[in-house]
Design a protein around this motif. Structure first.
Motif, PDB file in Angstrom:
ATOM      1  N   MET A 181       0.044  23.187  -3.470  1.00  0.00           N
ATOM      2  CA  MET A 181       0.114  22.111  -4.754  1.00  0.00           C
ATOM      3  C   MET A 181       1.310  21.794  -4.999  1.00  0.00           C
ATOM      4  O   MET A 181       1.257  20.594  -5.333  1.00  0.00           O
ATOM      5  N   LEU A 182       2.159  22.522  -5.483  1.00  0.00           N
ATOM      6  CA  LEU A 182       3.443  21.772  -5.979  1.00  0.00           C
ATOM      7  C   LEU A 182       3.977  21.010  -5.197  1.00  0.00           C
ATOM      8  O   LEU A 182       4.912  20.159  -5.483  1.00  0.00           O
ATOM      9  N   PRO A 183       4.042  21.607  -4.069  1.00  0.00           N
ATOM     10  CA  PRO A 183       4.774  20.195  -2.902  1.00  0.00           C
ATOM     11  C   PRO A 183       4.876  18.780  -3.062  1.00  0.00           C
ATOM     12  O   PRO A 183       4.870  17.830  -2.833  1.00  0.00           O
ATOM     13  N   ALA A 184       3.261  19.027  -3.196  1.00  0.00           N
ATOM     14  CA  ALA A 184       2.207  17.356  -2.493  1.00  0.00           C
ATOM     15  C   ALA A 184       2.464  16.582  -4.524  1.00  0.00           C
ATOM     16  O   ALA A 184       2.440  16.300  -3.597  1.00  0.00           O
ATOM     17  N   ALA A 185       2.557  17.835  -5.117  1.00  0.00           N
ATOM     18  CA  ALA A 185       2.127  17.154  -5.781  1.00  0.00           C
ATOM     19  C   ALA A 185       3.964  15.965  -6.450  1.00  0.00           C
ATOM     20  O   ALA A 185       3.595  15.211  -7.194  1.00  0.00           O
ATOM     21  N   VAL A 191       7.515   9.248  -2.567  1.00  0.00           N
ATOM     22  CA  VAL A 191       6.943   8.330  -1.836  1.00  0.00           C
ATOM     23  C   VAL A 191       5.337   7.868  -2.189  1.00  0.00           C
ATOM     24  O   VAL A 191       4.594   8.510  -2.865  1.00  0.00           O
ATOM     25  N   ARG A 192       5.249   6.951  -1.309  1.00  0.00           N
ATOM     26  CA  ARG A 192       3.684   6.065  -1.737  1.00  0.00           C
ATOM     27  C   ARG A 192       2.931   6.473  -0.177  1.00  0.00           C
ATOM     28  O   ARG A 192       1.420   6.650  -0.535  1.00  0.00           O
ATOM     29  N   GLU A 193       3.451   6.153   1.207  1.00  0.00           N
ATOM     30  CA  GLU A 193       2.118   6.339   2.277  1.00  0.00           C
ATOM     31  C   GLU A 193       2.129   8.028   2.589  1.00  0.00           C
ATOM     32  O   GLU A 193       2.800   8.820   2.702  1.00  0.00           O
ATOM     33  N   LEU A 194       0.654   7.873   3.256  1.00  0.00           N
ATOM     34  CA  LEU A 194       0.576   9.567   3.320  1.00  0.00           C
ATOM     35  C   LEU A 194       0.686   9.588   3.770  1.00  0.00           C
ATOM     36  O   LEU A 194       1.105  11.319   4.009  1.00  0.00           O
ATOM     37  N   SER A 195       1.535   9.524   5.559  1.00  0.00           N
ATOM     38  CA  SER A 195       2.768   9.893   6.160  1.00  0.00           C
ATOM     39  C   SER A 195       3.969  10.509   5.827  1.00  0.00           C
ATOM     40  O   SER A 195       4.184  11.282   5.903  1.00  0.00           O
ATOM     41  N   SER A 196       4.180   9.420   4.919  1.00  0.00           N
ATOM     42  CA  SER A 196       5.146  10.209   4.029  1.00  0.00           C
ATOM     43  C   SER A 196       5.406  10.805   3.035  1.00  0.00           C
ATOM     44  O   SER A 196       6.027  12.107   3.145  1.00  0.00           O
ATOM     45  N   CYS A 198       3.001  13.868   3.327  1.00  0.00           N
ATOM     46  CA  CYS A 198       2.364  14.631   4.081  1.00  0.00           C
ATOM     47  C   CYS A 198       3.900  15.209   4.614  1.00  0.00           C
ATOM     48  O   CYS A 198       4.321  16.899   4.435  1.00  0.00           O
ATOM     49  N   ALA A 199       4.960  14.527   4.850  1.00  0.00           N
ATOM     50  CA  ALA A 199       5.759  14.757   5.140  1.00  0.00           C
ATOM     51  C   ALA A 199       7.368  15.109   4.182  1.00  0.00           C
ATOM     52  O   ALA A 199       8.033  16.628   4.049  1.00  0.00           O
ATOM     53  N   ALA A 200       6.617  14.692   3.194  1.00  0.00           N
ATOM     54  CA  ALA A 200       7.701  15.425   2.326  1.00  0.00           C
ATOM     55  C   ALA A 200       7.053  16.492   1.370  1.00  0.00           C
ATOM     56  O   ALA A 200       7.862  16.934   0.660  1.00  0.00           O
ATOM     57  N   SER A 201       6.321  16.440   1.030  1.00  0.00           N
ATOM     58  CA  SER A 201       5.533  17.420   0.952  1.00  0.00           C
ATOM     59  C   SER A 201       5.786  18.841   1.934  1.00  0.00           C
ATOM     60  O   SER A 201       6.173  20.360   1.319  1.00  0.00           O
ATOM     61  N   SER A 202       5.856  18.639   2.804  1.00  0.00           N
ATOM     62  CA  SER A 202       6.323  20.061   3.826  1.00  0.00           C
ATOM     63  C   SER A 202       7.653  20.323   4.040  1.00  0.00           C
ATOM     64  O   SER A 202       7.955  21.342   3.707  1.00  0.00           O
ATOM     65  N   THR A 203       8.443  19.735   3.287  1.00  0.00           N
ATOM     66  CA  THR A 203      10.354  19.400   3.354  1.00  0.00           C
ATOM     67  C   THR A 203      10.616  19.789   1.511  1.00  0.00           C
ATOM     68  O   THR A 203      11.301  21.004   1.723  1.00  0.00           O
ATOM     69  N   LEU A 204       9.686  19.278   1.030  1.00  0.00           N
ATOM     70  CA  LEU A 204       9.943  20.533  -0.316  1.00  0.00           C
ATOM     71  C   LEU A 204       8.845  21.878  -0.296  1.00  0.00           C
ATOM     72  O   LEU A 204      10.087  22.344  -1.217  1.00  0.00           O
ATOM     73  N   ALA A 205       7.993  22.265   0.398  1.00  0.00           N
ATOM     74  CA  ALA A 205       7.481  23.603   0.390  1.00  0.00           C
ATOM     75  C   ALA A 205       8.986  23.673   0.992  1.00  0.00           C
ATOM     76  O   ALA A 205       9.211  25.543   0.581  1.00  0.00           O
TER      77      ALA A 205
END
Length: 259
Positions: A181-185, A191-196, A198-205
């Protein structure tokens, strides 16, 4: 001490550090997009509730099978699905909102799981199930996490509950939801777009896992909390200074509107 000694040497020299990093990678790929969907749908706390809801099933698996990965995983999956079904049923048949229903069942599940472990195990067993130990992850756990992550990437939100079952093997029930949850938040402030997202969340995790493992290695700290706290620092920094809807940008907008 060189940069190699600080950053690369722990992973190059120790197999348990490499396995832990691979586990973080699998959890990031599987949990990042799912966490994004939960944040967008305002279901973040339900993810936390289900991370606790797997505890009694994992406890039963532990009682009957010991520290057996298949037994605890099967029990945890069954308990999580049962709580989800019962919570949805109560929300449909009564005026109680679904979030309140989830909260009630998760508290019952958490208490039941702690009680079962306290009666049939020890404080060490309880701490293992609650907080996990990603540095002790073995090949069997890696295969489970990798399989669940692969399935989740393919099917997205349809079976997001399984990520929590895989995550508690590495980080424990109380920590697994943090890496989801923390990387997703945090990504929402960049970023704004859904695909971005998801990618940013995985990268941050993944980055949180990498830095958290290094922090735990060099400072002799617990690995799970270190990973989640690194993700927490990234979240707080993004709340303050992120380029989208952070306190800094909101303040700038206020000044511009006042001018």
């Amino acid at each position: 001490m060189t940069l190699y000694d600080l950053v690369l040497a722990p992973f190059a020299e120790f197999g348990f550090m490499r396995r832990a990093l691979v586990g973080c990678l699998a959890l990031a790929l599987g949990g990042g997009p799912i966490g994004t969907f939960l944040v967008i749908r305002r279901m973040s706390l339900m993810g936390d509730a289900l991370s606790h809801a797997v505890l009694p099933g994992a406890a039963l698996g532990f009682i009957f099978g010991g520290l057996s990965l298949p037994a605890m995983s099967l029990g945890g999956a069954g308990a999580g699905l049962m709580v989800a079904l019962l919570s949805g049923l109560v929300a449909r048949l009564t005026p109680l909102r679904e979030d309140a229903s989830f909260a009630a069942f998760y508290l019952i599940s958490l208490a039941l799981g702690v009680l079962l472990i306290s009666i049939h195990g020890s404080n060490v067993d309880l701490l293992h199930l609650l907080f996990g130990s990603i540095l002790a992850i073995d090949d069997t756990a890696l295969l489970l996490i990798g399989a669940v992550a692969t399935t989740s990437v393919l099917s997205r939100a349809a079976i997001w509950r399984l990520n929590l079952v895989a995550g508690f093997q590495a980080l424990g029930t109380l920590m697994a939801v943090g890496l989801m949850m923390l990387p997703a938040a945090t990504a929402r402030f960049w970023v704004r777009e859904l695909s971005s997202l998801c990618a940013a969340s995985s990268t941050l995790a993944l980055v949180s896992g990498f830095l958290g493992l290094l922090l735990s290695y060099h400072l002799d700290l617990p690995s799970g909390p270190s990973i989640v706290l690194v993700a927490g620092v990234a979240y707080l920094a993004s709340v303050l200074f992120g380029p989208r809807d952070s306190l800094r940008t909101l303040r700038l907008r206020h000044r511009q509107s006042a001018a």
